[in-house]
Each structure stands twice: as structure tokens, then as C-alpha cells.
Scaffold this motif. Structure first.
Motif, short mmCIF file in Angstrom:
data_model
loop_
_atom_site.label_atom_id
_atom_site.label_comp_id
_atom_site.label_asym_id
_atom_site.label_seq_id
_atom_site.Cartn_x
_atom_site.Cartn_y
_atom_site.Cartn_z
N MET A 82 0.84 -1.20 0.00
CA MET A 82 0.00 0.00 0.00
C MET A 82 0.87 1.24 0.00
N ASN A 83 2.00 1.19 0.69
CA ASN A 83 2.90 2.34 0.72
C ASN A 83 3.43 2.65 -0.67
N LYS A 84 3.66 1.58 -1.45
CA LYS A 84 4.10 1.78 -2.83
C LYS A 84 3.02 2.44 -3.68
N GLU A 85 1.75 2.25 -3.26
CA GLU A 85 0.62 2.83 -3.99
C GLU A 85 0.16 4.13 -3.34
N ASN A 86 1.12 4.86 -2.77
CA ASN A 86 0.88 6.17 -2.14
C ASN A 86 0.29 6.08 -0.75
N GLY A 87 0.27 4.89 -0.16
CA GLY A 87 -0.06 4.80 1.25
C GLY A 87 -1.48 4.41 1.57
N ILE A 88 -1.68 4.14 2.87
CA ILE A 88 -2.96 3.63 3.35
C ILE A 88 -4.08 4.63 3.16
N MET A 89 -3.76 5.93 3.07
CA MET A 89 -4.79 6.93 2.84
C MET A 89 -5.50 6.69 1.52
N HIS A 90 -4.79 6.11 0.57
CA HIS A 90 -5.32 6.00 -0.79
C HIS A 90 -5.94 4.64 -1.11
N VAL A 91 -5.70 3.65 -0.29
CA VAL A 91 -6.13 2.29 -0.63
C VAL A 91 -6.82 1.66 0.58
N ASN A 92 -8.04 1.19 0.38
CA ASN A 92 -8.78 0.52 1.44
C ASN A 92 -8.30 -0.92 1.56
N PRO A 93 -7.66 -1.29 2.67
CA PRO A 93 -7.12 -2.66 2.78
C PRO A 93 -8.20 -3.73 2.90
N PHE A 94 -9.45 -3.32 3.15
CA PHE A 94 -10.53 -4.28 3.37
C PHE A 94 -11.52 -4.33 2.21
N ARG A 95 -11.24 -3.62 1.14
CA ARG A 95 -12.13 -3.70 -0.02
C ARG A 95 -11.89 -5.02 -0.76
N GLY A 96 -12.93 -5.83 -0.81
CA GLY A 96 -12.82 -7.11 -1.51
C GLY A 96 -12.23 -8.23 -0.69
N TYR A 97 -11.75 -7.89 0.53
CA TYR A 97 -11.13 -8.92 1.35
C TYR A 97 -11.34 -8.60 2.81
N PRO A 98 -11.88 -9.49 3.62
CA PRO A 98 -12.32 -10.82 3.20
C PRO A 98 -13.73 -10.78 2.62
N ASP A 99 -14.03 -11.73 1.76
CA ASP A 99 -15.40 -11.92 1.32
C ASP A 99 -16.03 -12.99 2.23
#
Length: 248
Positions: A79-96
């Protein structure tokens, strides 16, 4: 634009909303705090599962689920490589649902009060069960409850409001799917006006069943005791909760 009409993600303040719906269903006799979670989720193998109280007070033992420490570390690095946790929801799509059921089936727990450990997964399971009680899903059940409370700016949907990261760069808030198991822990949108209304409803006695959310059920994270979602300041009448979400 009036500030009280800006509708934005409120993150984990969604947990007290989930606990409030739980309290409503307890009042209706549809569920009890000492009920084991497998009473509401069919086809789980026979073994010990935490009860509703332990889910709602962060004493279930699920901890970092759905991630273990190494998975979480890897995810945060990516996520840090993708500009950090502010920009990416770690729980979208996981877990289902499938992953949630696998965790419930495979996680080995003992019948004990585990040490307080803040747990999004536990509230995800709790929301899943609250949806099952109504033969629907969490999103539908919570939406109906929010309307019942008269909160017109509050919903489980995706905000398009631009937020900002710690460097001041604009970014979009976390996005969610209506199948996301962790949504009951943090997918809520609301406005300042609605949050104040919710606070008033919670404490003014107009909905007596909500008082159970502010009783002490367990030790919390120092210096707080633990209610249903709410943290209770020791030797005080203060209940509180905070919320963080990407860009907010």
C-alpha cells in the motif's frame, strides 16, 4: 455549503452504529449477548466459537484477522508503494464471505476472555449476523435502522468527497463493496449534523435500549472500560469512540 451538510466517511464510528443495531435486536429478543456466533451462521464445524458479547467488546481472540502479522506487514508495504494507506482501502474485496467462513472454521480459540485487542473482523462478523437475523444482509439491515433513527445524511455508500493525505495531497476516500465483510466496522458515511443527532439519541433516553451499549462488560484499552463498541472512561460518565478512514 453548510459544514453540517458535508457528508464524509466516519470510519470506525460505524462500530457504535453496529452495536446500536445489536442492542435493538437484543431488546426485541432476537439475539442475546451470550449466544455463540455459530447459532446464526449455519454449517460451521462443531467447536468453540466466541459469543456475541466477546465480538462486541473486542475480546473474541480474532485479533488481526483477516490478516496475520506477516500478511498485514506485506499489505502495508504494498500500500505504501501505492501512495499509502490513505489512498487504498485494505478491506475492499477482502475478506469476502468465503474467506470469513474459512477463518471461523480454522481459527482455534479457547472458551476464555481474551485480552482486549481492537478487532475489525469481529465487528464484521457481528454485522454479518445482524443481517442474517433479518434474512438479508448488513447493508440492508443497517440502512433500515438508520432511517428508523431519522438520520437522513447517514448511509453505507461510497463518498466522492475529496480528502487529503498527511502531505496535503488530494485523494479519494476508501471505497467499499456491499459484500465487504469488514464494512460493519468502518464503511459508514455521515454528516456533522447527523453525528450530533446520533449522539443525542444515544444519550437522551429516547431509545432506552441504547443504554446497554454504555454498561461495562469488560476491561478495555487503558484507561478505559469496554461497553458494546463504546469505550467508557474509568471513574467518569464519558463514553467515546473515534473513526479514521482513508483521506479522513
Amino acid at each position: 455549503i453548510s459544514m453540517d451538510k458535508l457528508i464524509y466517511p466516519v470510519g470506525s464510528i460505524g462500530k457504535p452504529f453496529t452495536a446500536s443495531l445489536l442492542a435493538k435486536r437484543i431488546e426485541e429478543g432476537k439475539i442475546h449477548l451470550d449466544d455463540s456466533l455459530d447459532q446464526f451462521i449455519p454449517d460451521l464445524p462443531e467447536k468453540y466459537y466466541p459469543n456475541i458479547l466477546r465480538l462486541a467488546t473486542h475480546h473474541s481472540g480474532y485479533g488481526l484477522a483477516p490478516f496475520n502479522f506477516f500478511q498485514m506487514l506485506e499489505k502495508l508495504m504494498n500500500m505504501n508503494k501505492e501512495n499509502g494507506i490513505m489512498h487504498v482501502n485494505p478491506f475492499r474485496g477482502y475478506p469476502d464471505e468465503e474467506v470469513m467462513l474459512d477463518i471461523l472454521k480454522n481459527k482455534k480459540l479457547k472458551d476464555q476472555d481474551y485480552k482486549f485487542e481492537y478487532c475489525n473482523f469481529a465487528f464484521g462478523v457481528l454485522g454479518y449476523i445482524l443481517g442474517k437475523l433479518e434474512d438479508t444482509d448488513y447493508f440492508t439491515a443497517m440502512d433500515a435502522y438508520i432511517r428508523e433513527l431519522g438520520l437522513m445524511d447517514t448511509s453505507l455508500s461510497n463518498s466522492q468527497m475529496t480528502g487529503y493525505d498527511k502531505k496535503g495531497n488530494p485523494c479519494q476516500p476508501w471505497q467499499w463493496e456491499n459484500t465487504d465483510i469488514i464494512a460493519p466496522a468502518g464503511a459508514l458515511l455521515s454528516s456533522m449534523e447527523d453525528l450530533l443527532k446520533f449522539a443525542q439519541i444515544t444519550f437522551d433516553g429516547s431509545h432506552p435500549y441504547l443504554a446497554m451499549c454504555h454498561e461495562k462488560y469488560a476491561e478495555g484499552e487503558a484507561p478505559f472500560d469496554q461497553g458494546l463498541a463504546w469505550r467508557l472512561k474509568k471513574d467518569s460518565s464519558i463514553s467515546y469512540h473515534v473513526g479514521n478512514a482513508g483521506a479522513f
